[in-house]
Design an enzyme around this catalytic site. Structure first.
Site, mmCIF file in Angstrom:
data_model
loop_
_atom_site.group_PDB
_atom_site.id
_atom_site.type_symbol
_atom_site.label_atom_id
_atom_site.label_comp_id
_atom_site.label_asym_id
_atom_site.label_seq_id
_atom_site.Cartn_x
_atom_site.Cartn_y
_atom_site.Cartn_z
ATOM 1 N N GLU A 1 0.509 2.821 2.987
ATOM 2 C CA GLU A 1 0.515 1.710 2.030
ATOM 3 C C GLU A 1 1.514 0.648 2.473
ATOM 4 O O GLU A 1 2.280 0.831 3.414
ATOM 5 C CB GLU A 1 0.902 2.201 0.625
ATOM 6 N N ARG B 1 7.092 7.569 -10.943
ATOM 7 C CA ARG B 1 7.519 6.833 -9.760
ATOM 8 C C ARG B 1 6.849 5.471 -9.746
ATOM 9 O O ARG B 1 5.848 5.239 -10.417
ATOM 10 C CB ARG B 1 7.157 7.593 -8.479
ATOM 11 N N ASP C 1 -7.299 -2.016 -4.376
ATOM 12 C CA ASP C 1 -5.964 -1.499 -4.102
ATOM 13 C C ASP C 1 -5.090 -2.645 -3.607
ATOM 14 O O ASP C 1 -5.087 -3.713 -4.194
ATOM 15 C CB ASP C 1 -6.063 -0.349 -3.088
#
Length: 227
Positions: free
Chosen positions: A18, A101, A132
């Site tokens: 990512e 998180r 995304d």
């Protein structure tokens, strides 16, 4: 427009790659592997990759104006010194919430580092699957990596119209950024987690870092954190 070329420049086997960020000063691509708790830096000239392991899932990394990097680690904003691999906590949130998180993070044009625990949902066509990570090109158009869709798409943010689709040889594309000379290359991260053995045989480059050239558009430099 020149012909589009897609290549896996780094077979990193990320469980969930990512947050790709181009660092022009070092001709390098920064990215993270969230569950592996790693921040990585791949030098496009030497083709070498360096990795720093941290103590919690790391969801994003960004450049820092004063030097070094910043990252979202667990529920903490942290400064990362690459030279000695030290991590200093700048701020922490949700200390009372276990198993929580940050999910993503990015620096805005004002130099502020934003992070969220829950991803925003955008309405896309059904076959694109899950939107995304994304970035903006020099023409103000939006590029979105489609998780489980194996592609990045270019959208007009004002009309929502899809302008371009680039398919990759992996399903779980997670994010994208522009980099390279004049920011004319696009880098795409992806994931291996969640793929069964048959899927991994079909897409052996899953988890790697991909470079796309020949898109016909350029990106803009990433904004550094001003703190």
């Amino acid at each position: 427009m020149s012909s589009i070329k897609i290549e896996c420049v780094l077979p990193e086997n990320c469980r969930c790659g990512e947050s790709p960020v181009w660092e022009e000063a070092s001709n390098s691509l920064l990215f993270v592997d969230i569950p592996a708790r790693k921040v990585c830096r791949w030098n496009s000239l030497t083709k070498q990759v360096q990795r720093v392991t941290v103590d919690a899932p790391v969801s994003s990394v960004a450049l820092r104006q004063s030097g070094g990097y910043v990252a979202t680690i667990g529920t903490k904003f942290c400064a990362l010194n690459w030279e000695d691999q030290s991590v200093v906590v700048l701020a922490a949130v949700d200390k009372d919430k276990k198993n929580n998180r940050f999910n993503d993070g990015k620096v805005d044009p004002s130099g502020r580092y934003f992070a969220a625990n829950r991803r925003s949902v955008y309405k896309l066509e059904k076959e694109e699957h899950i939107p995304d990570g994304m970035c903006i090109d020099a023409e103000g158009k939006l590029w979105v990596a489609c998780y489980n869709g194996g592609r990045v798409i270019r959208l007009d943010p004002e009309t929502g119209k899809r302008l371009q689709t680039v398919k990759l040889p992996v399903d779980k594309t997670t994010s994208c950024c522009f980099g390279g000379k004049d920011y004319s290359e696009m880098y795409v991260t992806c994931a291996r987690d969640g793929l069964d053995s048959e899927s991994l045989l079909r897409q052996p480059e899953a988890g790697g870092i991909f470079k796309i050239t020949g898109l016909g558009v350029k990106g803009i430099a990433p904004y550094p954190y001003a703190g």
